[in-house]
Motif scaffolding. Structure first.
Motif, PDB file in Angstrom:
ATOM      1  N   ALA A  61       0.867  -1.178   0.000  1.00 29.51           N
ATOM      2  CA  ALA A  61       0.000   0.000   0.000  1.00 29.51           C
ATOM      3  C   ALA A  61       0.904   1.227   0.000  1.00 29.51           C
ATOM      4  CB  ALA A  61      -0.895   0.007   1.236  1.00 29.51           C
ATOM      5  N   ARG A  62       0.589   2.191  -0.827  1.00 28.63           N
ATOM      6  CA  ARG A  62       1.431   3.385  -0.867  1.00 28.63           C
ATOM      7  C   ARG A  62       0.598   4.607  -1.232  1.00 28.63           C
ATOM      8  NH1 ARG A  62       3.227   5.133  -5.877  1.00 28.63           N
ATOM      9  NH2 ARG A  62       2.514   3.908  -7.656  1.00 28.63           N
ATOM     10  N   ALA A  63       1.074   5.752  -0.793  1.00 26.40           N
ATOM     11  CA  ALA A  63       0.413   7.011  -1.118  1.00 26.40           C
ATOM     12  C   ALA A  63       0.905   7.490  -2.480  1.00 26.40           C
ATOM     13  CB  ALA A  63       0.719   8.056  -0.051  1.00 26.40           C
ATOM     14  N   ALA A  64      -0.027   7.814  -3.360  1.00 21.17           N
ATOM     15  CA  ALA A  64       0.344   8.299  -4.689  1.00 21.17           C
ATOM     16  C   ALA A  64       1.103   9.618  -4.565  1.00 21.17           C
ATOM     17  CB  ALA A  64      -0.903   8.484  -5.544  1.00 21.17           C
ATOM     18  N   GLN A  65       2.215   9.716  -5.255  1.00 22.36           N
ATOM     19  CA  GLN A  65       3.058  10.909  -5.158  1.00 22.36           C
ATOM     20  C   GLN A  65       2.768  11.870  -6.306  1.00 22.36           C
ATOM     21  OE1 GLN A  65       7.262  10.122  -5.270  1.00 22.36           O
ATOM     22  NE2 GLN A  65       7.812  12.110  -4.437  1.00 22.36           N
ATOM     23  N   THR A  66       2.709  13.151  -5.978  1.00 20.38           N
ATOM     24  CA  THR A  66       2.561  14.198  -6.993  1.00 20.38           C
ATOM     25  C   THR A  66       3.847  15.020  -7.029  1.00 20.38           C
ATOM     26  OG1 THR A  66       1.575  15.751  -5.399  1.00 20.38           O
ATOM     27  CG2 THR A  66       0.073  14.314  -6.626  1.00 20.38           C
ATOM     28  N   ARG A  67       4.150  15.549  -8.187  1.00 19.99           N
ATOM     29  CA  ARG A  67       5.389  16.318  -8.338  1.00 19.99           C
ATOM     30  C   ARG A  67       5.122  17.531  -9.223  1.00 19.99           C
ATOM     31  NH1 ARG A  67       8.128  12.494  -9.665  1.00 19.99           N
ATOM     32  NH2 ARG A  67       9.224  12.043  -7.715  1.00 19.99           N
ATOM     33  N   SER A  77      15.296  25.402 -10.597  1.00 24.27           N
ATOM     34  CA  SER A  77      16.503  24.581 -10.549  1.00 24.27           C
ATOM     35  C   SER A  77      17.547  25.280  -9.701  1.00 24.27           C
ATOM     36  CB  SER A  77      17.053  24.326 -11.958  1.00 24.27           C
ATOM     37  OG  SER A  77      17.468  25.550 -12.554  1.00 24.27           O
ATOM     38  N   ILE A  78      18.439  24.488  -9.144  1.00 17.68           N
ATOM     39  CA  ILE A  78      19.546  25.012  -8.357  1.00 17.68           C
ATOM     40  C   ILE A  78      20.832  24.463  -8.957  1.00 17.68           C
ATOM     41  CG2 ILE A  78      20.654  25.081  -6.088  1.00 17.68           C
ATOM     42  CD1 ILE A  78      17.921  24.707  -4.832  1.00 17.68           C
ATOM     43  N   ASN A  79      21.642  25.369  -9.496  1.00 18.61           N
ATOM     44  CA  ASN A  79      22.894  24.960 -10.149  1.00 18.61           C
ATOM     45  C   ASN A  79      22.652  23.866 -11.184  1.00 18.61           C
ATOM     46  OD1 ASN A  79      24.226  26.764  -8.484  1.00 18.61           O
ATOM     47  ND2 ASN A  79      24.813  25.201  -6.988  1.00 18.61           N
ATOM     48  N   GLY A  80      21.558  24.023 -11.920  1.00 19.55           N
ATOM     49  CA  GLY A  80      21.248  23.077 -12.982  1.00 19.55           C
ATOM     50  C   GLY A  80      20.508  21.832 -12.533  1.00 19.55           C
ATOM     51  N   ILE A  81      20.257  21.718 -11.230  1.00 23.00           N
ATOM     52  CA  ILE A  81      19.538  20.551 -10.706  1.00 23.00           C
ATOM     53  C   ILE A  81      18.062  20.904 -10.579  1.00 23.00           C
ATOM     54  CG2 ILE A  81      19.336  18.924  -8.793  1.00 23.00           C
ATOM     55  CD1 ILE A  81      22.240  19.596  -8.081  1.00 23.00           C
ATOM     56  N   PRO A  82      17.167  20.160 -11.233  1.00 19.28           N
ATOM     57  CA  PRO A  82      15.734  20.470 -11.157  1.00 19.28           C
ATOM     58  C   PRO A  82      15.216  20.395  -9.724  1.00 19.28           C
ATOM     59  CG  PRO A  82      16.190  18.909 -12.917  1.00 19.28           C
ATOM     60  CD  PRO A  82      17.446  19.019 -12.117  1.00 19.28           C
ATOM     61  N   VAL A  83      14.318  21.312  -9.398  1.00 20.95           N
ATOM     62  CA  VAL A  83      13.690  21.340  -8.073  1.00 20.95           C
ATOM     63  C   VAL A  83      12.178  21.232  -8.261  1.00 20.95           C
ATOM     64  CG1 VAL A  83      13.273  22.688  -5.980  1.00 20.95           C
ATOM     65  CG2 VAL A  83      15.524  22.749  -7.087  1.00 20.95           C
TER      66      VAL A  83
END
Length: 217
Positions: free
Chosen positions: A141-147, A152-158
């Motif tokens: 059982a798991r909670a559905a994740q939303t994103r 971005s920080i230094n090219g890293i997506p946030v």
């Protein structure tokens, strides 16, 4: 359900579990014909009449209902032996080992604990030294994740993440509780049958070995 029926069904289910274990299979369809016949003959020999059961017009499975438990068999044409067998507790499909555990708990008046985390869980005594019980995984059982992408920080997506409805969680029923993850328990605050592991037991390197208690959030 009458105690007599529980005892008869448990005797059969234990024998069926033994057949599965000896074969190394977990799916009835994968068993040899001889093994299928052995399970089915023992079922009928226990006094349960399959051929007089109700037939699902959509799936073709013949159902034998015993209280909140159901055994469903699928026959090809006029075959005397089933091609497939499915076991249910309150309309929820379960493997034979969980079916056996549920029947044993019914006889003992115990609560059935179902592990809905990806791995088996190990229960230790109060000292954290002796293993009392190992509870196998019966699904997840798991909670559905939303994103939601933000920047971005230094090219890293946030992203901004959140958790929605719980997936893979059966309906609440008497005499059954579920071990779930912290996130899953938090995502279903109205459920009173959800527990997380507590008082973890670790080895000298910090590796988690098991737990000594359950907790609710």
């Amino acid at each position: 359900m009458k105690r007599e029926d529980v005892e008869k069904l448990l005797g059969w289910a234990r024998e069926a579990q033994k057949v599965f274990e000896e074969s190394g299979e977990t799916d009835f369809e994968e068993l040899r014909r001889r093994e299928k016949r052995e399970i089915y003959d023992r079922f009928e020999g226990s006094g349960f009449d399959v051929r007089n059961g109700s037939i699902d017009k959509y799936t073709g499975y013949e159902a034998v209902d015993i209280g909140d438990l159901t055994a469903r068999f699928y026959f090809y044409n006029d075959s005397n032996y089933p091609y497939d067998m499915l076991l249910f507790i309150d309309e929820e499909y379960v493997p034979v080992q969980e079916f056996v555990q549920h029947l044993e708990d019914l006889l003992e008046g115990k609560t059935t604990i179902v592990n809905l985390t990806p791995h088996e869980t190990t229960v230790y005594d109060a000292a954290g030294e002796s293993v009392l019980q190992v509870i196998p995984s019966s699904g997840m059982a798991r909670a559905a994740q939303t994103r939601e992408p933000l920047d971005s920080i230094n090219g890293i997506p946030v992203s901004k993440t959140g958790y929605g409805a719980v997936e893979g969680l059966p309906d609440q029923r008497d005499g059954v509780v579920y071990i779930v993850s912290v996130l899953t328990a938090q995502a279903a605050p109205d459920r009173t049958d959800l527990y997380i592991v507590d008082e973890l037991v670790r080895d000298d390197t910090g590796q988690i070995l098991g737990y000594k208690a359950l907790a609710q959030i």
